[in-house]
Design an enzyme around this catalytic site. Structure first.
Site, PDB file in Angstrom:
ATOM      1  N   GLU A  98      13.850-119.551  39.238  1.00 47.98           N
ATOM      2  CA  GLU A  98      12.427-119.838  40.572  1.00 47.98           C
ATOM      3  C   GLU A  98      11.923-121.156  40.381  1.00 47.98           C
ATOM      4  O   GLU A  98      10.884-121.494  41.643  1.00 47.98           O
ATOM      5  CB  GLU A  98      11.680-118.459  39.823  1.00 47.98           C
ATOM      6  CG  GLU A  98      12.437-117.356  39.610  1.00 47.98           C
ATOM      7  CD  GLU A  98      12.265-116.495  41.187  1.00 47.98           C
ATOM      8  OE1 GLU A  98      12.442-117.163  42.107  1.00 47.98           O
ATOM      9  OE2 GLU A  98      13.350-115.749  41.069  1.00 47.98           O
ATOM     10  N   GLU A 112       5.484-122.019  45.515  1.00 45.76           N
ATOM     11  CA  GLU A 112       6.082-122.031  46.345  1.00 45.76           C
ATOM     12  C   GLU A 112       6.352-122.487  47.110  1.00 45.76           C
ATOM     13  O   GLU A 112       4.985-123.154  47.889  1.00 45.76           O
ATOM     14  CB  GLU A 112       6.064-120.288  47.227  1.00 45.76           C
ATOM     15  CG  GLU A 112       7.283-120.279  48.435  1.00 45.76           C
ATOM     16  CD  GLU A 112       7.279-119.476  48.674  1.00 45.76           C
ATOM     17  OE1 GLU A 112       8.442-118.206  49.251  1.00 45.76           O
ATOM     18  OE2 GLU A 112       6.597-118.177  48.136  1.00 45.76           O
TER      19      GLU A 112
END
Length: 273
Positions: A97, A119
């Site tokens: 991730e 992100e």
């Protein structure tokens, strides 16, 4: 003499109690720090503090160990081999991730976990307006943050409530506080959210598939953990590169821990939840 002997025996008993491990330690097995000492942690994440990583100096060993201590079942359930395998699986998933690696990266692509804390280029603010229990706060983005890249208001809300911060009004806390960041990842890992079981339950051999799970071929193993985390986008697809990347991290980490990975590494034959 008799009275002195009594005091001596009491003092001896007291010292023995002091030297004994705490009850919680005996019940829960070895501590996280004993299973993954700092040297091993640094060997797993060879490049997390490189200048090329936006999360440089954010994901500390101390924060990981302190966060893990708040989740007494994590890495402390079952045999030592099972405990190490769970820790390796968790670190593999969060590495995928947050990876900054690439195919020809120094030390290989699987040495670049924990490189990002937010992100990159989110496609939306990840607000689900239909969720009335965890309503979005105006102007806030619920993009991926932290080791597990926690996202969406329906995850930030309950995570914040469980961990003691306002996830809806202050989602930025996850990328501003290293301890909170690791806690959100471990909260997601250990918390069952129906119809999904928890990643922890799968990795410690306590998963009991329902009829729906059996029909969907959701068998226990690392692949099912991937299904829990991001199955809607990655599972049921033969040879998916993202799934293979997760597996690559897991295989490297399991080897460093000296354990096997167990069966069912991918989710290509599983239906998403």
């Amino acid at each position: 003499m008799a009275r002195s002997l009594v005091f001596l025996l009491l003092a001896l008993a007291s010292s023995l109690l002091t030297l004994s491990p705490p009850v919680t330690e005996a019940r829960g097995g070895a501590s996280i720090a004993s299973l993954i000492p700092e040297q091993l942690f640094d060997g797993i994440f060879l490049h997390k503090d490189d200048s090329a990583c936006p999360a440089k100096d954010f994901y500390t060993y101390d924060s990981f160990v302190r966060a893990a201590s708040c989740f007494p079942k994590f890495g402390r359930t079952g045999s030592v081999r099972m405990r190490k395998r769970e820790i390796a699986a968790f670190l593999a998933q969060v590495s995928h991730e947050t990876t900054g690696g690439w195919a020809t990266a120094p030390d290989g692509p699987y040495a670049w976990g924990l490189c990002f804390k937010e992100e990159v280029s989110p496609q939306s603010d990840y607000c689900d307006p239909s969720d009335k229990e965890w309503p979005c706060y105006p102007g806030k983005s619920y993009k991926g943050r932290g080791p597990i890249q926690l996202s969406w208001n329906f995850n930030y809300g309950p995570a914040g409530k469980a961990l003691g911060f306002d996830g809806l009004r202050n989602p930025e806390t996850v990328s501003n506080n290293s301890l909170v960041a690791f806690k959100t990842a471990l909260w997601f890992w250990t918390t069952e959210r129906k119809p999904k079981t928890s990643c922890h339950t799968v990795m410690v051999g306590k998963y009991r598939p329902s009829k729906a799970d059996l029909a969907a071929n959701r068998t226990a193993g690392f692949g099912l953990v991937t299904n829990i985390i991001n199955g809607g986008l990655e599972c049921g697809i033969p040879g998916d590169a993202r799934v293979n990347n997760r597996i690559g991290f897991f295989q490297r980490y399991a080897k460093l821990f000296g354990v096997d990975t167990g069966p069912n590494l991918d989710c290509q034959n599983q239906k998403p939840f």
